[in-house]
Design an enzyme around this catalytic site. Structure first.
Site, short mmCIF file in Angstrom:
data_model
loop_
_atom_site.label_atom_id
_atom_site.label_comp_id
_atom_site.label_asym_id
_atom_site.label_seq_id
_atom_site.Cartn_x
_atom_site.Cartn_y
_atom_site.Cartn_z
CE1 TYR A 1 48.88 -17.47 3.84
CE2 TYR A 1 47.42 -16.78 2.06
CZ TYR A 1 48.25 -16.47 3.12
OH TYR A 1 48.45 -15.17 3.46
CE LYS B 1 16.64 -12.66 -7.95
NZ LYS B 1 15.53 -13.65 -7.95
C1 LIG Z 1 15.26 -14.24 -9.18
C2 LIG Z 1 13.89 -14.56 -9.68
C3 LIG Z 1 13.66 -14.79 -11.05
C4 LIG Z 1 14.77 -14.89 -12.07
O1 LIG Z 1 15.38 -16.15 -11.94
P1 LIG Z 1 16.56 -16.61 -12.92
O2 LIG Z 1 16.82 -18.00 -12.55
O3 LIG Z 1 17.71 -15.72 -12.61
O4 LIG Z 1 16.06 -16.41 -14.30
C5 LIG Z 1 12.36 -14.95 -11.46
N1 LIG Z 1 11.33 -14.92 -10.57
C6 LIG Z 1 11.52 -14.73 -9.24
C7 LIG Z 1 10.36 -14.71 -8.33
C8 LIG Z 1 12.81 -14.56 -8.76
O5 LIG Z 1 13.00 -14.38 -7.45
#
Ligand SMILES: *Cc1c(COP(=O)(O)O)cnc(C)c1O
Length: 358
Positions: free
Chosen positions: A253, A35
């Protein structure tokens, strides 16, 4: 020409990290989570490199459509499912598998005709974000089981605190899930990366590795190196100035950092406009020619400053590593009050991506 901000993506490290996930979960299939543009690493390149994954997971429909339209024919799971009839039709058309986390999604499925789908029924075992109540699981399962549009049901949950190996909440979530689904048929899935490396009880039929695939540690207090994970992204830029200042001179800054002695300060061509975290405090490590140096003063939009006292030979044009190979991303995310996930996801389109397969 000086290359400027660049993310070099090591695709062999990616496939290596998938093997590490398999090594921890030899009896589980791997649902590789890609994702958010593969955690900022490039959706298509990562999808293509993960040939050995059993399936791919994205959060939203447009990500899945992009994969399909680019010719990815592997199984794709939509982790957020869909909320409208139109989206459901599209999911069906693109042959996606859907998470069902709410009764309203079930109602849509009950009205759907045509090709049947594989459904991942998500039970809320304690995350309290998405998922049906444990006590509703059996009757929702029964309704899904009756749907013409559903050909297989899988059962999943998501862990809230698995990054902390001392937090027994994870055991309670695993127990809660197992109770909720007792007696139901279907493949199961619990573990994210932290579950995979830290909680054998969570392994189940499908593991869902995310952050570990990209080579960052999913566990608090444990380094990626200790877990044999290799960083996939190395973020680099270059020194564009080396200046000498006097004791007492203020840098950047807000004049937040004062030179404690006469010294050289380097200026690196990267800033929050590229996705480098503005909240990274003075003292955040960078590498200049394998030599660890520290940032000084506030991060600007296009630049940041570094203390060159440990790197007297540094000169304009030298490559600077901001994170990745030889510089764990956690060392930067800790200094910026965030997590590796966010640093990866936030790189902007100004950063050039280069893919390496060896
Ligand atoms: C993003 C996600 C994962 C992966 O999680 P990580 O901590 O990056 O391994 C697994 N399951 C779901 C439902 C997620 O949304």
């Amino acid at each position: 020409m000086i290359p400027g901000p660049r993310a070099t993506i090591d695709l062999q490290a990616l496939t290596h990290n998938l093997q590490i996930s398999r090594k921890h979960t030899p009896h589980s299939k791997q649902l590789a989570v890609i994702k958010a543009n593969a955690y900022g690493h490039g959706l298509l390149q990562v999808a293509e490199a993960l040939k050995d994954a059993d399936a791919l997971a994205v959060a939203r429909l447009p990500e899945a459509i992009q994969l399909r339209e680019s010719g990815i024919d592997k199984t794709i799971v939509l982790l957020e499912g869909v909320i409208t009839k139109d989206e459901l039709k599209q999911a069906q058309e693109y042959e996606l598998e859907l998470v069902v986390h709410h009764q309203d999604q079930l109602a849509l499925l009950e009205q759907l005709t045509g090709e049947a789908l594989i459904i991942w029924l998500k039970v809320d075992s304690g995350m309290h974000r998405l998922g049906i109540l444990p006590e509703d699981t059996k009757h929702i399962y029964a309704r899904l089981d009756k749907c013409q549009s559903v050909k297989q049901i899988r059962l999943m949950t998501h862990l809230a605190n698995a990054d902390d190996r001392n937090d027994s909440y994870t055991d309670r979530q695993c127990d809660q899930f197992k109770q909720a689904i007792a007696g139901l048929n279907g493949e199961t899935s619990i573990a994210n990366s932290a579950g995979i490396v830290g909680w054998p009880d969570s392994h189940a039929d499908w593991a869902r590795p995310g952050i570990m695939l990209y080579g960052a540690s999913p566990l608090m207090g444990v380094t990626a190196n200790e877990l044999e994970l290799k960083p996939v992204m190395t973020l680099t830029s270059n020194l564009i100035a080396v200046n000498a200042y006097r004791k007492g001179d203020a840098i950047g800054y807000g004049s937040s950092w004062i030179c404690p002695e006469d010294m050289q300060v380097g200026v690196v061509a990267i800033g929050y406009g590229d996705g480098y975290p503005r909240h990274a405090q003075s003292g955040t490590p960078v590498l200049i020619k394998d030599q660890k140096c520290e940032t000084v003063g506030r991060v600007s939009m296009d630049m940041l400053c570094v203390d060159l006292r440990h790197c007297p030979a540094a000169k304009v044009g030298d490559a600077v590593t901001l994170w990745g190979k030889d510089l764990p991303v956690e060392d930067i995310s800790n200094k910026a009050g965030t997590i590796s996930y966010e640093l990866f996801c936030r790189l902007t389109s100004r950063v050039e991506f280069v893919y390496q397969d060896s």
